[in-house]
Design a protein around this motif. Structure first.
Motif, mmCIF file in Angstrom:
data_model
loop_
_atom_site.group_PDB
_atom_site.id
_atom_site.type_symbol
_atom_site.label_atom_id
_atom_site.label_comp_id
_atom_site.label_asym_id
_atom_site.label_seq_id
_atom_site.Cartn_x
_atom_site.Cartn_y
_atom_site.Cartn_z
ATOM 1 N N ALA B 182 -7.335 -8.791 -62.801
ATOM 2 C CA ALA B 182 -7.157 -10.078 -63.501
ATOM 3 C C ALA B 182 -5.723 -10.519 -63.329
ATOM 4 C CB ALA B 182 -7.472 -9.904 -64.980
ATOM 5 N N GLY B 183 -5.519 -11.781 -63.043
ATOM 6 C CA GLY B 183 -4.145 -12.242 -62.867
ATOM 7 C C GLY B 183 -3.709 -12.211 -61.410
ATOM 8 N N CYS B 184 -4.454 -11.484 -60.547
ATOM 9 C CA CYS B 184 -4.133 -11.505 -59.120
ATOM 10 C C CYS B 184 -5.225 -12.206 -58.341
ATOM 11 C CB CYS B 184 -3.982 -10.086 -58.584
ATOM 12 S SG CYS B 184 -2.448 -9.327 -59.086
ATOM 13 N N ALA B 185 -6.454 -12.108 -58.872
ATOM 14 C CA ALA B 185 -7.591 -12.719 -58.174
ATOM 15 C C ALA B 185 -7.339 -14.198 -57.915
ATOM 16 C CB ALA B 185 -8.857 -12.531 -58.997
ATOM 17 N N ALA B 186 -6.570 -14.830 -58.821
ATOM 18 C CA ALA B 186 -6.262 -16.251 -58.670
ATOM 19 C C ALA B 186 -5.568 -16.551 -57.350
ATOM 20 C CB ALA B 186 -5.375 -16.713 -59.822
ATOM 21 N N LEU B 187 -4.786 -15.584 -56.855
ATOM 22 C CA LEU B 187 -4.079 -15.791 -55.590
ATOM 23 C C LEU B 187 -5.054 -16.166 -54.480
ATOM 24 C CD1 LEU B 187 -1.567 -12.821 -55.826
ATOM 25 C CD2 LEU B 187 -0.931 -15.220 -55.658
ATOM 26 N N PHE B 188 -6.248 -15.571 -54.519
ATOM 27 C CA PHE B 188 -7.262 -15.928 -53.523
ATOM 28 C C PHE B 188 -7.976 -17.203 -53.946
ATOM 29 C CE2 PHE B 188 -6.057 -12.344 -51.559
ATOM 30 C CZ PHE B 188 -6.913 -11.263 -51.404
ATOM 31 N N LYS B 189 -8.427 -17.227 -55.220
ATOM 32 C CA LYS B 189 -9.261 -18.340 -55.684
ATOM 33 C C LYS B 189 -8.579 -19.685 -55.501
ATOM 34 C CE LYS B 189 -12.184 -15.840 -58.922
ATOM 35 N NZ LYS B 189 -11.761 -14.983 -60.041
ATOM 36 N N GLU B 190 -7.229 -19.712 -55.650
ATOM 37 C CA GLU B 190 -6.510 -20.990 -55.550
ATOM 38 C C GLU B 190 -6.436 -21.521 -54.125
ATOM 39 O OE1 GLU B 190 -2.771 -19.771 -56.974
ATOM 40 O OE2 GLU B 190 -3.346 -19.826 -59.092
ATOM 41 N N ARG B 191 -6.844 -20.675 -53.153
ATOM 42 C CA ARG B 191 -6.719 -21.130 -51.768
ATOM 43 C C ARG B 191 -8.098 -21.195 -51.154
ATOM 44 N NH1 ARG B 191 -2.436 -18.339 -53.487
ATOM 45 N NH2 ARG B 191 -0.373 -19.175 -52.905
ATOM 46 N N LYS B 192 -8.485 -22.414 -50.765
ATOM 47 C CA LYS B 192 -9.866 -22.665 -50.365
ATOM 48 C C LYS B 192 -10.286 -21.846 -49.145
ATOM 49 C CE LYS B 192 -12.583 -26.622 -48.946
ATOM 50 N NZ LYS B 192 -12.253 -27.879 -48.302
ATOM 51 N N ARG B 193 -9.452 -21.896 -48.091
ATOM 52 C CA ARG B 193 -9.848 -21.222 -46.847
ATOM 53 C C ARG B 193 -9.764 -19.703 -47.014
ATOM 54 N NH1 ARG B 193 -12.547 -23.071 -43.884
ATOM 55 N NH2 ARG B 193 -11.945 -24.369 -42.178
ATOM 56 N N VAL B 194 -8.707 -19.251 -47.727
ATOM 57 C CA VAL B 194 -8.549 -17.815 -47.961
ATOM 58 C C VAL B 194 -9.741 -17.295 -48.774
ATOM 59 C CG1 VAL B 194 -7.186 -16.076 -49.188
ATOM 60 C CG2 VAL B 194 -6.039 -17.782 -47.773
ATOM 61 N N SER B 195 -10.168 -18.082 -49.775
ATOM 62 C CA SER B 195 -11.336 -17.694 -50.582
ATOM 63 C C SER B 195 -12.557 -17.502 -49.720
ATOM 64 C CB SER B 195 -11.688 -18.797 -51.584
ATOM 65 O OG SER B 195 -10.965 -18.634 -52.740
ATOM 66 N N LYS B 196 -12.793 -18.479 -48.846
ATOM 67 C CA LYS B 196 -13.983 -18.423 -47.996
ATOM 68 C C LYS B 196 -13.897 -17.208 -47.062
ATOM 69 C CE LYS B 196 -17.455 -20.475 -45.370
ATOM 70 N NZ LYS B 196 -17.454 -19.471 -44.336
ATOM 71 N N TRP B 197 -12.706 -17.000 -46.497
ATOM 72 C CA TRP B 197 -12.505 -15.869 -45.582
ATOM 73 C C TRP B 197 -12.745 -14.558 -46.333
ATOM 74 C CZ3 TRP B 197 -8.002 -12.607 -46.186
ATOM 75 C CH2 TRP B 197 -7.813 -11.665 -45.155
ATOM 76 N N SER B 199 -14.535 -14.060 -48.992
ATOM 77 C CA SER B 199 -15.957 -13.947 -49.296
ATOM 78 C C SER B 199 -16.735 -13.481 -48.063
ATOM 79 C CB SER B 199 -16.437 -15.318 -49.774
ATOM 80 O OG SER B 199 -17.808 -15.346 -49.853
ATOM 81 N N ASP B 200 -16.403 -14.050 -46.892
ATOM 82 C CA ASP B 200 -17.084 -13.649 -45.657
ATOM 83 C C ASP B 200 -16.836 -12.184 -45.326
ATOM 84 O OD1 ASP B 200 -16.704 -16.761 -43.734
ATOM 85 O OD2 ASP B 200 -18.136 -16.121 -45.258
ATOM 86 N N ILE B 201 -15.571 -11.768 -45.334
ATOM 87 C CA ILE B 201 -15.297 -10.415 -44.855
ATOM 88 C C ILE B 201 -15.727 -9.355 -45.859
ATOM 89 C CG2 ILE B 201 -13.457 -11.214 -43.317
ATOM 90 C CD1 ILE B 201 -11.402 -9.887 -45.117
ATOM 91 N N SER B 202 -15.621 -9.674 -47.151
ATOM 92 C CA SER B 202 -15.993 -8.661 -48.136
ATOM 93 C C SER B 202 -17.507 -8.581 -48.316
ATOM 94 C CB SER B 202 -15.333 -8.949 -49.490
ATOM 95 O OG SER B 202 -15.690 -10.237 -49.939
ATOM 96 N N GLY B 203 -18.226 -9.589 -47.793
ATOM 97 C CA GLY B 203 -19.679 -9.567 -47.902
ATOM 98 C C GLY B 203 -20.350 -8.808 -46.772
#
Lengths: 220, 221
Positions: B182-197, B199-203
């Motif tokens: 908590a408190g670090c996940a935002a670093l990814f969530k705030e960035r659209k392309r990074v979030s998608k990437w 989600s893709d790689i961790s899936g």
């Protein structure tokens, strides 16, 4: 005019890593200056080549690359028949894996503490920045522990990955050189018997001496 | 039984990186669990394999390696025809791009992300003090790196190009931990392309298998 271009000052340890590799491989190149004191490394044109705004940046015809170790691997991959053909071993996977491993050791274990010492002891005074005594002490200890491992290893083999000079040894040249020649902590290397022997051998290679000449050349 | 043995705990980032690669390559292996925090005795034979007392040892027949990124390269080169054939690309140009982003992971992503993971996830559990300055500094550094990733991922689907490669794989262990704090996940969530990437790689099935191994309760002592 050479198609290979390296951008950055030869004083930069990462830039000099690439230069050492180019000299070992006898690949012609142009070295183009980047005036970091004038913020050239943050200009939009430069950021296109190196999005992190660091040196070196590198171009070979239409391809551009950053990260000195990746650039070196590219040079070794692209020009296998030129200059020193054995920097990545003699073609066997085991030899290559050993070199890769010690290259990672350089990047992960040797580079962090030695870079801090290089910055604090060699560059900070020049840039009129205050030195961080705590960081110096901590990193000197850390580096000492790493060099203890190297000392044991170099008692078993002539170079890090085996008995031939490889890319793994080359990658250490810049920071070692700085520590020995531009700080008063050179003893970390020279006072360990096997590490001292290894340092003497790798630093007297003609390719490295050419890099040192470039570093010492008066600015045009 | 295959000849590959991995010694270590799957919760270690170094070990997890290697496991992900082995799963991607469909290469059989044996995992011999060595749990650091249970205070396993560092036997002399073990120390011979891991001179710095690290968390990971890899054996393939007579070959012994201890660095996770070198091991991943080794696996990809030793088993080129198995599993995912794209991890190191085909040819000099693809490989160069992958190496570039693999180095970026090691040099720019790993230090701040592993510092955050240590101070925010491990230190409290081990009863160690959290250094607030290191946390803030690391968070800032990681944010800057992710900004550059965000830019890059507007041009390509994955870091080195349009295929999943070793460069992306190498990020999985630390990025996974960051995403669960908590408190670090935002670093990814705030960035659209990074979030998608992310989600893709961790899936990917290979990563899900590693996470399952991490979540298995440790064997009784």
């Amino acid at each position: 005019m050479a198609a290979v271009k390296v951008y950055g000052p030869p004083m930069s340890t990462a830039v000099s890593r690439v230069l050492a590799c180019l000299f070992e491989k006898e690949v012609a190149f142009q070295l183009l200056p980047v005036d970091m004191s004038k913020g050239q490394h943050r200009s939009p044109d430069f950021l296109k080549l190196q999005p992190f705004g660091q040196v070196p940046a590198f171009q070979d015809e239409s391809i551009s690359l950053f990260e000195s170790r990746a650039i070196c691997r590219y040079i070794l991959d692209k020009y296998p028949e030129k200059g020193n053909k054995f920097l990545l071993g003699k073609g066997d996977l085991l030899g290559r894996a050993s070199i890769d491993q010690w290259l990672e050791a350089e990047a992960q274990s040797f580079n962090p503490p030695s870079s801090v010492l290089v910055f604090q002891l060699a560059f900070a005074p020049r840039m009129k920045l205050k030195q961080d005594e705590n960081a110096i002490q901590k990193n000197e200890e850390k580096l000492g522990k790493v060099l203890d491992v190297y000392e044991r290893r170099l008692g078993e083999t002539r170079f890090l990955a085996g008995d031939e000079f490889s890319f793994a040894d080359l990658s250490h040249l810049p920071n070692c050189h700085c520590i020995v020649n531009a700080t008063d902590r050179g003893g970390l290397l020279t006072e360990r018997e096997n590490v001292g022997r290894w340092w003497k051998e790798i630093s007297s290679r003609p390719s490295w001496m050419k890099v040192v000449d470039m570093q010492n050349a008066p600015k045009a | 039984m295959g000849s590959i043995k991995v010694f270590g705990s799957p919760t270690s980032a170094e070990v997890a990186r290697v496991l992900a690669c082995l799963f991607e390559k469909d290469v059989e292996f044996q995992l011999i669990r060595v749990d650091n925090y249970k205070g396993t005795e560092r036997k002399p034979e073990y120390l011979k394999l891991q001179p710095s007392g690290q968390a990971l040892t890899f054996e393939d027949g007579k070959t012994t390696l201890v660095d996770s990124r070198a091991i991943c390269r080794y696996i990809s080169e030793r088993y080129p025809e198995q599993g995912n054939k794209d991890l190191l690309g085909k040819g000099t140009l693809e490989r160069a791009s992958i190496e570039q982003w693999l180095q970026t992971e090691a040099q720019s992503f790993e230090p701040p992300s592993s510092a955050l993971v240590f101070h925010l996830a491990y230190a409290p559990v081990l009863g160690l003090e959290t250094d607030k300055m290191v946390v803030e500094d690391s968070r800032r550094k990681l944010a800057k790196v992710l900004d550059i990733y965000e830019q890059r991922l507007e041009e390509t689907r994955f870091l080195a190009g349009d295929k999943f490669t070793l460069a992306d794989l190498s990020h999985l262990p630390n990025a996974h931990r960051i995403s669960t704090i908590a408190g670090c996940a935002a670093l990814f969530k705030e960035r659209k392309r990074v979030s998608k990437w992310w989600s893709d790689i961790s899936g990917r099935p290979s990563w899900k298998r590693v996470v399952d191994m991490q979540n298995e309760p440790p064997a009784a002592a």
